[in-house]
Scaffold this active site. Sequence first.
Site, PDB file in Angstrom:
ATOM      1  N   CYS A  44       0.836  -1.196   0.000  1.00  0.00           N
ATOM      2  CA  CYS A  44       0.000   0.000   0.000  1.00  0.00           C
ATOM      3  C   CYS A  44       0.876   1.253   0.000  1.00  0.00           C
ATOM      4  O   CYS A  44       1.730   1.431   0.874  1.00  0.00           O
ATOM      5  CB  CYS A  44      -0.902  -0.007   1.228  1.00  0.00           C
ATOM      6  SG  CYS A  44      -1.991   1.427   1.345  1.00  0.00           S
ATOM      7  N   GLN A 169      -4.336  10.118  15.430  1.00  0.00           N
ATOM      8  CA  GLN A 169      -4.459  10.389  14.002  1.00  0.00           C
ATOM      9  C   GLN A 169      -3.426   9.572  13.236  1.00  0.00           C
ATOM     10  O   GLN A 169      -2.306   9.350  13.717  1.00  0.00           O
ATOM     11  CB  GLN A 169      -4.247  11.872  13.709  1.00  0.00           C
ATOM     12  CG  GLN A 169      -5.280  12.792  14.336  1.00  0.00           C
ATOM     13  CD  GLN A 169      -6.647  12.696  13.672  1.00  0.00           C
ATOM     14  OE1 GLN A 169      -6.861  11.899  12.752  1.00  0.00           O
ATOM     15  NE2 GLN A 169      -7.582  13.507  14.136  1.00  0.00           N
ATOM     16  N   GLU A 217     -11.980  13.889  29.064  1.00  0.00           N
ATOM     17  CA  GLU A 217     -11.870  12.739  28.164  1.00  0.00           C
ATOM     18  C   GLU A 217     -12.609  11.568  28.791  1.00  0.00           C
ATOM     19  O   GLU A 217     -12.673  11.436  30.015  1.00  0.00           O
ATOM     20  CB  GLU A 217     -10.399  12.384  27.909  1.00  0.00           C
ATOM     21  CG  GLU A 217     -10.151  11.118  27.104  1.00  0.00           C
ATOM     22  CD  GLU A 217     -10.838  11.128  25.743  1.00  0.00           C
ATOM     23  OE1 GLU A 217     -11.399  10.091  25.372  1.00  0.00           O
ATOM     24  OE2 GLU A 217     -10.809  12.172  25.064  1.00  0.00           O
ATOM     25  N   ASP A 264     -12.922  18.783  20.346  1.00  0.00           N
ATOM     26  CA  ASP A 264     -12.492  17.938  19.227  1.00  0.00           C
ATOM     27  C   ASP A 264     -13.286  16.634  19.294  1.00  0.00           C
ATOM     28  O   ASP A 264     -12.754  15.572  19.620  1.00  0.00           O
ATOM     29  CB  ASP A 264     -10.986  17.681  19.339  1.00  0.00           C
ATOM     30  CG  ASP A 264     -10.414  16.921  18.138  1.00  0.00           C
ATOM     31  OD1 ASP A 264     -11.181  16.623  17.210  1.00  0.00           O
ATOM     32  OD2 ASP A 264      -9.207  16.620  18.164  1.00  0.00           O
ATOM     33  N   CYS A 291     -14.173  16.319  12.706  1.00  0.00           N
ATOM     34  CA  CYS A 291     -13.858  15.285  11.717  1.00  0.00           C
ATOM     35  C   CYS A 291     -15.105  14.846  10.956  1.00  0.00           C
ATOM     36  O   CYS A 291     -15.048  13.912  10.156  1.00  0.00           O
ATOM     37  CB  CYS A 291     -13.196  14.083  12.392  1.00  0.00           C
ATOM     38  SG  CYS A 291     -14.209  13.263  13.629  1.00  0.00           S
TER      39      CYS A 291
END
Length: 335
Positions: A44, A169, A217, A264, A291
């Site tokens: 890939c 990410q 979180e 986020d 996102c």
Amino acid sequence: MPVVSGAAEGFRLRARLAIRGRLGAPKVGMFQLGTHRVVHIPNCVIHHPLVNRVADVVRRSLVDAGVSIYSEATHGGLARYLQVVVERGSQTAQVVLVGNCTTPEPLAPCLDLIRERLGPELHSLWFNANCARTNTILGHEFHRWCGPEAVTERFGGAVVHYPPGAFGQNNLEVAERIVEHVRGLVPQGARVAEFYAGVGAIGLSLLPTVAALRMNEVSPSSLHGLELGLAGLDPADRAKIEVIPGPAGDACAAAAGADTVIADPPRKGLDPPLRDELASQPPERLIYVSCGLESFLADAARLTAGGRLRLTGLAAFNLMPFTEHVETVGLFERA
């Protein structure tokens, strides 16, 4: 609006790959669109070369150790998924083999082969137990076979720790640009509340310039990574931070007294209680890293509907080349 982009090849430092096929002939790759048929992708071009190298080593080790391959039809077979994370500083790979078993012992010969064959290219090796009939890739239980407990990266000078279950990410070149952009939007001496803080890539990078930082979180793995990051801080920086675990919708009070809020959220967008709190009691600045464009547009409409917040800035980041997806950063200011 310009879109910030980075490299188009070799940028993917984090990959989750399905293992399917049959005993002696496993495939390691991605599901074909709209199916559960795995396409083997040994070379890939968007993967960092070490991701491809690890996938090849794991595939050969499965064959040589005689490991059975998971079948969704029968819910039988052992080897189910592979997660690979490349640590940029060391150019080594954190490797997680996901098995359809509760303990790593049935996969021990394969794990030993992987460790031996990767040698100095191996950061750490993990077993993850996932025995559920589900499309979820990772289970809750991780067993460390060898190596350090977390990959480390730097954002704005801050050391950030990624245990294998923490979100990260895959395109860190562009992710760094997002963190830099967000830092540029936070005023000197600000009192900041950050929701969906993850392991702290954004928040910890702000410490040299902010007066106080509350971090929220919910993920246990991300909270563990954040704990590792906090443990490495000097006492003055650590004293600036308060960690508030749990769902963002239950932690709205963390925004009280903050002049800058950073959010986020996952693709579904802001938790409704948090969104409503920010709309009715707006901070001076809200920095929204999104996102999911559809959820961002819906949240932006609700945040600005009462006239107390206005959208004053937008930036887009090409975090996933060759897809329609962009990461959007919106700046909202009190009207």
